[in-house]
Write a protein that holds these residues in place. Sequence first.
Motif, PDB file in Angstrom:
ATOM      1  N   ASP A  27       1.126   2.225   3.184  1.00 27.74           N
ATOM      2  CA  ASP A  27       0.401   2.444   4.436  1.00 27.74           C
ATOM      3  C   ASP A  27      -0.970   1.801   4.318  1.00 27.74           C
ATOM      4  O   ASP A  27      -1.471   1.573   3.211  1.00 27.74           O
ATOM      5  N   GLN A  28      -1.617   1.591   5.448  1.00 28.65           N
ATOM      6  CA  GLN A  28      -2.911   0.893   5.452  1.00 28.65           C
ATOM      7  C   GLN A  28      -4.041   1.723   4.865  1.00 28.65           C
ATOM      8  O   GLN A  28      -5.029   1.177   4.360  1.00 28.65           O
ATOM      9  N   ASP A  29      -3.919   3.048   4.889  1.00 34.37           N
ATOM     10  CA  ASP A  29      -5.030   3.902   4.460  1.00 34.37           C
ATOM     11  C   ASP A  29      -4.736   4.668   3.173  1.00 34.37           C
ATOM     12  O   ASP A  29      -5.383   5.655   2.860  1.00 34.37           O
ATOM     13  N   SER A  30      -3.729   4.199   2.419  1.00 34.81           N
ATOM     14  CA  SER A  30      -3.439   4.784   1.117  1.00 34.81           C
ATOM     15  C   SER A  30      -3.926   3.840   0.027  1.00 34.81           C
ATOM     16  O   SER A  30      -4.005   2.636   0.237  1.00 34.81           O
ATOM     17  N   TYR A  31      -4.217   4.389  -1.141  1.00 31.70           N
ATOM     18  CA  TYR A  31      -4.587   3.510  -2.246  1.00 31.70           C
ATOM     19  C   TYR A  31      -4.352   4.212  -3.582  1.00 31.70           C
ATOM     20  O   TYR A  31      -4.431   5.436  -3.695  1.00 31.70           O
ATOM     21  N   PHE A  32      -4.027   3.408  -4.590  1.00 30.51           N
ATOM     22  CA  PHE A  32      -3.792   3.901  -5.943  1.00 30.51           C
ATOM     23  C   PHE A  32      -5.084   3.935  -6.739  1.00 30.51           C
ATOM     24  O   PHE A  32      -5.998   3.147  -6.493  1.00 30.51           O
ATOM     25  N   ASN A  33      -5.132   4.810  -7.714  1.00 35.21           N
ATOM     26  CA  ASN A  33      -6.176   4.735  -8.718  1.00 35.21           C
ATOM     27  C   ASN A  33      -5.858   3.576  -9.656  1.00 35.21           C
ATOM     28  O   ASN A  33      -4.701   3.159  -9.770  1.00 35.21           O
ATOM     29  N   HIS A  72      -3.811   9.491  -0.210  1.00 33.62           N
ATOM     30  CA  HIS A  72      -3.114   9.295   1.061  1.00 33.62           C
ATOM     31  C   HIS A  72      -3.797  10.123   2.152  1.00 33.62           C
ATOM     32  O   HIS A  72      -4.336  11.200   1.869  1.00 33.62           O
ATOM     33  N   CYS A  73      -3.758   9.619   3.371  1.00 33.01           N
ATOM     34  CA  CYS A  73      -4.326  10.354   4.513  1.00 33.01           C
ATOM     35  C   CYS A  73      -3.186  10.857   5.390  1.00 33.01           C
ATOM     36  O   CYS A  73      -2.523  10.062   6.071  1.00 33.01           O
ATOM     37  N   LEU A  74      -2.950  12.158   5.389  1.00 27.63           N
ATOM     38  CA  LEU A  74      -1.858  12.749   6.144  1.00 27.63           C
ATOM     39  C   LEU A  74      -2.394  13.253   7.489  1.00 27.63           C
ATOM     40  O   LEU A  74      -2.554  14.439   7.730  1.00 27.63           O
ATOM     41  N   GLY A  75      -2.699  12.287   8.381  1.00 26.78           N
ATOM     42  CA  GLY A  75      -3.273  12.661   9.668  1.00 26.78           C
ATOM     43  C   GLY A  75      -4.659  13.264   9.482  1.00 26.78           C
ATOM     44  O   GLY A  75      -5.308  13.110   8.462  1.00 26.78           O
ATOM     45  N   ASN A  76      -5.115  13.986  10.507  1.00 27.08           N
ATOM     46  CA  ASN A  76      -6.376  14.726  10.404  1.00 27.08           C
ATOM     47  C   ASN A  76      -6.023  16.139   9.969  1.00 27.08           C
ATOM     48  O   ASN A  76      -6.141  17.105  10.716  1.00 27.08           O
ATOM     49  N   GLN A  80      -9.392  -2.455   2.485  1.00 29.10           N
ATOM     50  CA  GLN A  80      -9.924  -3.186   1.336  1.00 29.10           C
ATOM     51  C   GLN A  80      -9.701  -2.402   0.040  1.00 29.10           C
ATOM     52  O   GLN A  80      -9.314  -2.973  -0.993  1.00 29.10           O
ATOM     53  N   ASN A  81      -9.933  -1.091   0.086  1.00 28.46           N
ATOM     54  CA  ASN A  81      -9.670  -0.247  -1.085  1.00 28.46           C
ATOM     55  C   ASN A  81      -8.217  -0.367  -1.523  1.00 28.46           C
ATOM     56  O   ASN A  81      -7.907  -0.438  -2.723  1.00 28.46           O
ATOM     57  N   ASN A  82      -7.337  -0.382  -0.538  1.00 26.63           N
ATOM     58  CA  ASN A  82      -5.899  -0.490  -0.777  1.00 26.63           C
ATOM     59  C   ASN A  82      -5.571  -1.807  -1.474  1.00 26.63           C
ATOM     60  O   ASN A  82      -4.948  -1.838  -2.534  1.00 26.63           O
ATOM     61  N   VAL A  83      -6.040  -2.909  -0.884  1.00 22.62           N
ATOM     62  CA  VAL A  83      -5.735  -4.241  -1.419  1.00 22.62           C
ATOM     63  C   VAL A  83      -6.325  -4.421  -2.812  1.00 22.62           C
ATOM     64  O   VAL A  83      -5.657  -4.927  -3.728  1.00 22.62           O
ATOM     65  N   GLU A  84      -7.561  -4.009  -2.992  1.00 23.70           N
ATOM     66  CA  GLU A  84      -8.231  -4.217  -4.278  1.00 23.70           C
ATOM     67  C   GLU A  84      -7.573  -3.425  -5.410  1.00 23.70           C
ATOM     68  O   GLU A  84      -7.632  -3.833  -6.571  1.00 23.70           O
TER      69      GLU A  84
END
Length: 277
Positions: free
Chosen positions: A88-94, A192-196, A19-23
């Motif tokens: 990617d699904q778990d990345s998002y822009f400011n 961005h989330c680069l794995g754990n 949702q963060n990504n899409v918004e």
Amino acid sequence: MSKTIACIVTYNPDITLLQNNVEALINEVDKVVIIDNYSKNKDLIIESSKNWGAVFVGLSENFGIAYALNVGLDYAVSNGGDLLLTMDQDSYFNPGGVSILKKSMESDSEKTAIMSPLMYDVTSGFKENIKSSSQVVRTVITSGALCRVPLLTEVGGWDDKLFIDGVDFDLCYRLRLRGYKLKKLKYVELNHCLGNSQKRRLIANFLVTNHSSTRVYYQFRNKVYLIRKYYHAFPTEMLRLLLSSIKKFLSILLFETDIKLKIRKSFVGVIDGLKLK
């Protein structure tokens, strides 16, 4: 004005992160398209997509990120898209980041195939940096890459044999072989989330990603494949790719969990990479 399509590839995503990504995208592009690789929570994604104003395209099984990106490219072509933003699904822009990327691409040379932000890894705190406000680079990651649709189609899109890992680098090499450029912007950041991931140091610095054993398999398989494929065109870069594989192996050996399984998967990946055509 260029028509921009944002393509988000999903597989069992965290809905809040998605949702963060899409918004962050919905008001800065002409259309957001979610290409889902047969997620367990796909019904929730479908319902959420409607609420967010995004288009949902569901695949019949997990075909991998490269295949899904090509579906997104086909959508962009069919709907008159000039630019394709891959996410990617778990990345998002400011806020405002995509608009800056788009403006920079529109004012740049048509030889620039991809305009990309700097990556900030929210897990480890690692942040990319460049010296100038806009810099030509050798490779960019898939997430946050704003691409010219005609140039993507010219080189045939993404290589779906790779499934996951290395699909971005492979595309970059093929674009550069055609004489096109890749650029990064200093003042646009992608969360961005680069794995754990974790930062570790033992003589050298290590970014320990703690990816799954399956992901480790594809990392080693695909790097061997890329080294074989592009050695004559980019020998120095392929040497760096080889050294990064060695460093990844040491990272697993020294810092990660499930060491035996990941070591076995890495060897199997190398062998399969030597066979892959």
